[in-house]
Design a protein around this motif. Structure first.
Motif, PDB file in Angstrom:
ATOM      1  N   SER A 112       1.028  -1.270  -0.150  1.00 36.39           N
ATOM      2  CA  SER A 112       0.334   0.296   0.258  1.00 36.39           C
ATOM      3  C   SER A 112       0.777   1.083  -0.076  1.00 36.39           C
ATOM      4  CB  SER A 112      -0.769   0.036   1.400  1.00 36.39           C
ATOM      5  OG  SER A 112      -0.189  -0.020   2.115  1.00 36.39           O
ATOM      6  N   ASN A 113       1.935   1.301   0.666  1.00 37.81           N
ATOM      7  CA  ASN A 113       3.263   2.337   0.343  1.00 37.81           C
ATOM      8  C   ASN A 113       3.845   2.545  -0.590  1.00 37.81           C
ATOM      9  OD1 ASN A 113       4.227   0.246   2.136  1.00 37.81           O
ATOM     10  ND2 ASN A 113       5.693   1.601   3.054  1.00 37.81           N
ATOM     11  N   GLY A 143      -1.279  -4.563   2.831  1.00 38.05           N
ATOM     12  CA  GLY A 143       0.220  -4.626   2.579  1.00 38.05           C
ATOM     13  C   GLY A 143       1.284  -3.689   2.737  1.00 38.05           C
ATOM     14  N   ALA A 144       2.643  -3.406   3.446  1.00 40.63           N
ATOM     15  CA  ALA A 144       3.233  -2.938   3.280  1.00 40.63           C
ATOM     16  C   ALA A 144       4.290  -3.259   3.674  1.00 40.63           C
ATOM     17  CB  ALA A 144       2.710  -2.081   4.199  1.00 40.63           C
ATOM     18  N   THR A 145       6.104  -1.805   3.258  1.00 34.56           N
ATOM     19  CA  THR A 145       7.088  -3.043   3.046  1.00 34.56           C
ATOM     20  C   THR A 145       7.773  -1.374   3.799  1.00 34.56           C
ATOM     21  OG1 THR A 145       8.668  -3.603   1.989  1.00 34.56           O
ATOM     22  CG2 THR A 145       7.630  -1.920   0.343  1.00 34.56           C
ATOM     23  N   ALA A 146       9.080  -1.665   4.731  1.00 31.54           N
ATOM     24  CA  ALA A 146       9.613  -1.270   5.291  1.00 31.54           C
ATOM     25  C   ALA A 146      10.439   0.244   4.016  1.00 31.54           C
ATOM     26  CB  ALA A 146      11.149  -1.621   5.407  1.00 31.54           C
ATOM     27  N   VAL A 147      10.181   1.543   4.718  1.00 34.45           N
ATOM     28  CA  VAL A 147      10.658   2.867   3.913  1.00 34.45           C
ATOM     29  C   VAL A 147      12.461   2.643   4.513  1.00 34.45           C
ATOM     30  CG1 VAL A 147      10.449   5.366   4.590  1.00 34.45           C
ATOM     31  CG2 VAL A 147       8.891   3.687   4.653  1.00 34.45           C
ATOM     32  N   ILE A 159       8.229   6.349  -2.253  1.00 33.56           N
ATOM     33  CA  ILE A 159       7.523   5.037  -0.645  1.00 33.56           C
ATOM     34  C   ILE A 159       7.079   6.172   0.475  1.00 33.56           C
ATOM     35  CG2 ILE A 159      10.151   5.693   0.110  1.00 33.56           C
ATOM     36  CD1 ILE A 159       8.110   2.214   0.391  1.00 33.56           C
ATOM     37  N   GLN A 160       6.007   5.685   1.000  1.00 36.40           N
ATOM     38  CA  GLN A 160       5.336   6.078   2.040  1.00 36.40           C
ATOM     39  C   GLN A 160       5.588   6.191   3.710  1.00 36.40           C
ATOM     40  OE1 GLN A 160       1.743   6.514  -0.676  1.00 36.40           O
ATOM     41  NE2 GLN A 160       1.674   8.232   0.314  1.00 36.40           N
ATOM     42  N   LEU A 183       0.008  -7.610   6.188  1.00 38.39           N
ATOM     43  CA  LEU A 183       1.222  -8.500   5.419  1.00 38.39           C
ATOM     44  C   LEU A 183       2.034  -7.835   5.412  1.00 38.39           C
ATOM     45  CD1 LEU A 183       0.157 -10.803   2.179  1.00 38.39           C
ATOM     46  CD2 LEU A 183      -0.584 -10.600   4.162  1.00 38.39           C
ATOM     47  N   SER A 184       2.740  -7.592   6.757  1.00 31.25           N
ATOM     48  CA  SER A 184       4.078  -6.719   7.276  1.00 31.25           C
ATOM     49  C   SER A 184       5.394  -6.593   6.904  1.00 31.25           C
ATOM     50  CB  SER A 184       3.800  -6.042   8.351  1.00 31.25           C
ATOM     51  OG  SER A 184       4.283  -4.990   9.263  1.00 31.25           O
ATOM     52  N   HIS A 185       6.051  -5.792   6.536  1.00 31.42           N
ATOM     53  CA  HIS A 185       7.852  -6.172   5.890  1.00 31.42           C
ATOM     54  C   HIS A 185       7.912  -4.857   6.585  1.00 31.42           C
ATOM     55  CE1 HIS A 185      11.543  -8.099   3.969  1.00 31.42           C
ATOM     56  NE2 HIS A 185      11.839  -7.228   4.092  1.00 31.42           N
ATOM     57  N   LEU A 186       7.513  -4.514   7.546  1.00 32.71           N
ATOM     58  CA  LEU A 186       8.024  -3.788   8.693  1.00 32.71           C
ATOM     59  C   LEU A 186       9.310  -3.460   9.810  1.00 32.71           C
ATOM     60  CD1 LEU A 186       4.409  -1.606   8.780  1.00 32.71           C
ATOM     61  CD2 LEU A 186       6.240  -1.226   6.703  1.00 32.71           C
TER      62      LEU A 186
END
Length: 460
Positions: A112-113, A143-147, A159-160, A183-186
């Motif tokens: 999403s980010n 889902g989102a991924t690390a910034v 990237i947000q 689904l988090s890759h944070l």
């Protein structure tokens, strides 16, 4: 919701994270996931399989040779339903390679980010997706991924910050689905914060920080689940619903060592990996002399890389560790496989603009006697120990620092070429505050290949 009134529904979610192209356990994992899906289908229970990112890692020659597309075929074979991306998918591939990575994916990519630089939504991914079981239970997946803003912007992505985006998405979806899964890759700290900031997410499947929750972790009303790293475990979350409401949720992990694949599955995957890796047998340059490594001092290989680094970056001086070299180069033909063997790291070079007084500080830190044998974990480094620090065009004589024979002016600015892992604050705490220009998408092995080709050419 559309679920049959009074009926109890069980949903099974299997998840993996941070495989990092470690395929030793993959045949067993793949066969297990296929068998579990068949078993649940026969029992009339819904089953979904998700990956939380960093499945792709260019430190493996198969991934390097296929630019990650071989990894996607492995996920297809195991019949994954959805994935999010990790930083290894997001920032170790070129913009074009990431756009093309999932072309043949038979699953949904949820993030999403991340957007195109101009703010347009991605064509190869969605911010959320929904699944409906055969009894009508609706599962919303976000889902989102690390910034890593500097890297993503250099690669022409936007990237947000993710937590508010995820909370808003969950709030919207909650009106149309029975439960929301993230689904988090944070990383675990971000996951815990997200769980305290919204009650609309039932389960956060976590990654990035390689944390392991053997039985899950409850934060407020949200279940957190994670399986460590490298395919050591497979996660299994069980949701029980009554009349569209989640009444129970459990998390467990299955040790991958216990999952034994049949000979056919093992042979099929190994053949895929071998055929993919063979693409690296391409000549890059011809070395006129052997380029040998030395972990604890200067070497022909470090001298060559130091010259290549300055030529490529046009910096005044350079600083890197001898431990980045995991082998030597023989005299004669050097292939892509050879370069990958000695430099498997997904590490980028960078140019740091520093004042002379800061440069002296970094030089003095680099001379600490404990560093050569210091073990290094993470940061993209795929070696074991730091090795000696190598200084290029940089020398201290009688307590005076010189660049190329000229005294360093404490107030003047200089350009220092180094490795991105030194700018994250772990080894040189103040370096992350300097002006840093990351060289992406090329990795340090690409710089060696470029220099070798420029200086020595090939036999063909």
């Amino acid at each position: 919701m559309t679920m049959i009134a009074g009926k109890t529904e069980t949903i099974h979610i299997y998840h993996t994270n941070d495989i990092h192209s470690h395929f030793d356990n993959w045949p067993g994992i793949s066969e297990f996931l296929l068998a579990q899906r068949m078993e649940h289908d026969q029992a009339g229970e819904a089953c979904y399989v998700f990956d939380l990112g960093d499945f792709v890692d260019r430190s493996h020659p198969f991934t390097e040779a296929t630019t990650g597309k071989g990894n996607i075929e492995l996920l297809n074979r195991a019949k994954y339903d959805a994935v999010t991306i990790g930083n290894n998918e997001g920032i170790t591939l070129s913009h074009e390679a990431l756009e093309e990575l999932y072309t043949d994916a038979q699953f949904r990519v949820v993030v999403s980010n991340l957007k195109n630089r101009d703010g347009r939504e991605l064509e190869w991914a969605v911010p959320y997706t929904c699944f409906t079981s055969h009894t009508g239970v609706k599962l919303g997946v976000i889902g989102a991924t690390a910034v890593y803003e500097l890297f993503y912007s250099k690669l022409d992505w936007l990237i947000q910050e993710p937590r508010q985006l995820l909370a808003d998405l969950a709030s919207e979806l909650k009106n149309t689905v029975d439960c929301v899964i993230c689904l988090s890759h944070l990383g675990v700290n971000e996951d815990r914060l997200l769980a305290t900031e919204t009650s609309d997410i039932e389960v956060i499947l976590g990654a990035h920080t390689h944390h392991l929750f053997v039985c899950g972790e409850m934060v407020e009303d949200t279940l957190l689940a994670a399986t460590g790293k490298f395919g050591q475990y497979v996660g299994h979350v069980t949701l029980s619903l009554e009349d569209g409401q989640v009444v129970e949720k459990k998390a467990a992990v299955i040790p991958a060592d216990d999952l034994k694949a049949g000979a056919q599955e093992v042979e099929g995957i190994q053949q895929m990996i071998t055929e993919g890796t063979d693409q690296l047998d391409e000549e890059v340059f011809t070395a006129p002399l052997p380029l040998r490594q030395n972990l604890f001092g200067d070497s022909p290989l470090s001298d060559f890389f130091g010259r290549a680094l300055l030529a490529y970056t046009k910096a005044d001086c350079g600083l890197f560790n001898a431990g980045i070299f995991l082998g030597s180069l023989r005299q004669g033909i050097v292939t892509k496989r050879d370069l990958h063997r000695i430099l498997p790291h997904p590490i980028n070079a960078c140019v740091v603009t520093v004042k002379g007084r800061a440069l002296r500080d970094y030089y003095e830190i680099s001379c600490h006697p404990d560093w050569p044998r210091t073990e290094v974990r993470g940061l993209g480094f795929r070696g074991t120990v730091m090795g000696a620090m190598i200084h290029v065009n940089l020398k201290m004589i009688d307590d005076v620092l010189y660049i190329d024979g000229k005294i360093v002016d404490p107030e003047a600015e200089y350009k220092l070429a180094t490795l991105d892992m030194f700018t994250f604050g772990f080894f040189y705490p103040n370096m992350k505050f300097e002006k840093i220009d990351y060289l992406v998408p090329e990795l340090i092995r690409d710089i060696v290949g470029w220099s070798g080709h420029e200086n020595f050419g090939t036999t063909s």
